[in-house]
Design an enzyme around this catalytic site. Structure first.
Site: not given
Length: 402
Positions: A105-106, A9
């Site tokens: 974003d993960e 993350d």
């Protein structure tokens, strides 16, 4: 053998990318938003300094400025974020071909079968990924290491920023069960409120509830959450390059305010049908059936499906069919919390056909005009963005062509 799953993350991703362009702002409160001039715009991301001031994602700009008068607002640059996301995923690809994005974003990484190539130590690999993000891209990363996807995500959330957390078969109950129920994947605010009514505040208490009780309260989601809380998540990490045959195309939304009028529901259905039709068209697919699911504020789901008279990927036809099913399931002003529309029994372009006779000719002509109209809309959206043009809900439920 236990799987080895990482959840990576990127910390404050949008804000971190913007601060690479504005290093002079690194130590002051910064938030990213769509339009810094609009008091009613919302906060998309914030840096650690802004987070310490109590700034929250999705709150309005005026609320954020009230908490932090010296907050610096930066306009968002989504193309830039996508470019950085590609660079990040290119690094992940060096370690495994099983990389499943969870937003921009993960990502989950399954390194079960490749870890031995990088020293055999999952924690050392996680630390190596964090170091590479800092040194090569200037970003920080939090990594959860576990034996399933749900606990790996809990691990990446457990300590931020720039940290590695291990949730193992030996320690998971000690770490996971004391956490608030809202920390578990897919337990949102409404689910938390419902669980609170039954005295469930922690993941451990959720795990101790009978699965049958949770399923009765929350439907299939309840049974899934019971498995998650007890470490029974077996979902595989799927490579983003894997393209399984599409069996259905759906879209659903939970509304910030319960819907109570037919007009409100009709507007919501029009938006969902537009999204489903666009995805069908993009994949060269037609729906031969449609399914509608509605949920009330008490998490009671009702669902109905129907075969369509002819294969379609037209917004109007999906809207009319969905509203017909909803009218059978729901009577206003009973509140609706969620609606999902799913195109089912899909057929590829060359496989979609309908039985014709002399009396259907005029309808075919209408459909050809609608195909051209919606095709033109897709081209406009492709050039100017998805919000550039759309039908009104009234047009979509009107029997006459626009």
């Amino acid at each position: 053998m236990a799987r080895i799953i990482l959840h990576c993350d990127l910390n404050c991703f949008y804000a971190s990318v913007e601060l690479l362009r504005h290093p002079e702002l690194r130590d002051v409160p910064v938030a990213v938003c769509g339009d810094p001039e609009s008091r009613h715009g919302i906060i998309l991301a914030k840096n650690e300094s802004a987070k310490r001031c109590g700034i929250q994602t999705a709150e309005t700009i005026w609320q954020a400025k009230r908490k932090c008068p010296n907050l610096t607002l930066l306009r968002s640059h989504h193309d830039l974020y996508r470019d950085y996301s590609k660079k990040v995923n290119a690094i992940y690809d060096e370690y495994t071909d099983l990389v499943e994005p969870f937003g921009i974003d993960e990502s989950w990484l399954d390194v079960t079968n490749t870890l031995h190539l990088f020293g055999g130590d999952a924690v050392a690999l996680a630390d190596q990924l964090r170091r590479r993000m800092r040194e090569e891209l200037g970003l920080t990363l939090s990594v959860g290491v576990s034996f399933n996807k749900v606990f790996a995500k809990l691990g990446s959330d457990y300590k931020k920023p720039d940290a590695t957390t291990v949730i193992s078969p030996e320690n998971w109950q000690k770490i996971v069960w004391p956490l608030p129920a809202g920390a578990l994947l897919y337990v949102g605010h409404a689910a938390q409120a419902l669980l609170h009514q039954y005295g469930v505040e922690t993941i451990g208490q959720l795990a101790a509830m009978p699965a049958e009780t949770l399923e009765r309260l929350m439907g299939r989601l309840g049974a899934r959450l019971h498995d998650y809380a007890n470490g029974l998540d077996n979902d595989p990490v799927r490579s983003r390059y894997d393209r399984e045959p599409v069996k259905s195309v759906g879209n659903g939304t939970t509304f910030p305010k319960n819907l109570t009028t037919r007009l409100e529901v009709q507007n919501a259905v029009a938006i969902l049908a537009d999204s489903v039709a666009s995805r069908l068209r993009h994949n060269g697919l037609y729906a031969c059936g449609i399914q509608v699911t509605i949920r009330d504020p008490n998490f009671h789901d009702r669902s109905r499906q129907r075969q369509l008279s002819a294969p379609t990927h037209l917004i109007r036809e999906l809207t009319v069919a969905a509203m017909s099913l909803i009218d059978e399931l729901w009577t206003p002003p009973s509140p609706l919390r969620m609606i999902t529309i799913t195109a089912i029994h899909l057929a590829a372009e060359g496989e979609a056909y309908e039985q014709m006779d002399l009396f259907t000719a005029p309808a075919v002509s209408k459909n050809e005009r609608r195909e051209k109209l919606e095709g033109a809309m897709e081209r406009i959206r492709g050039k100017f963005g998805t919000d550039a043009i759309c039908f009104g809900a009234g047009q979509l439920t009107n029997k006459e062509d626009p």
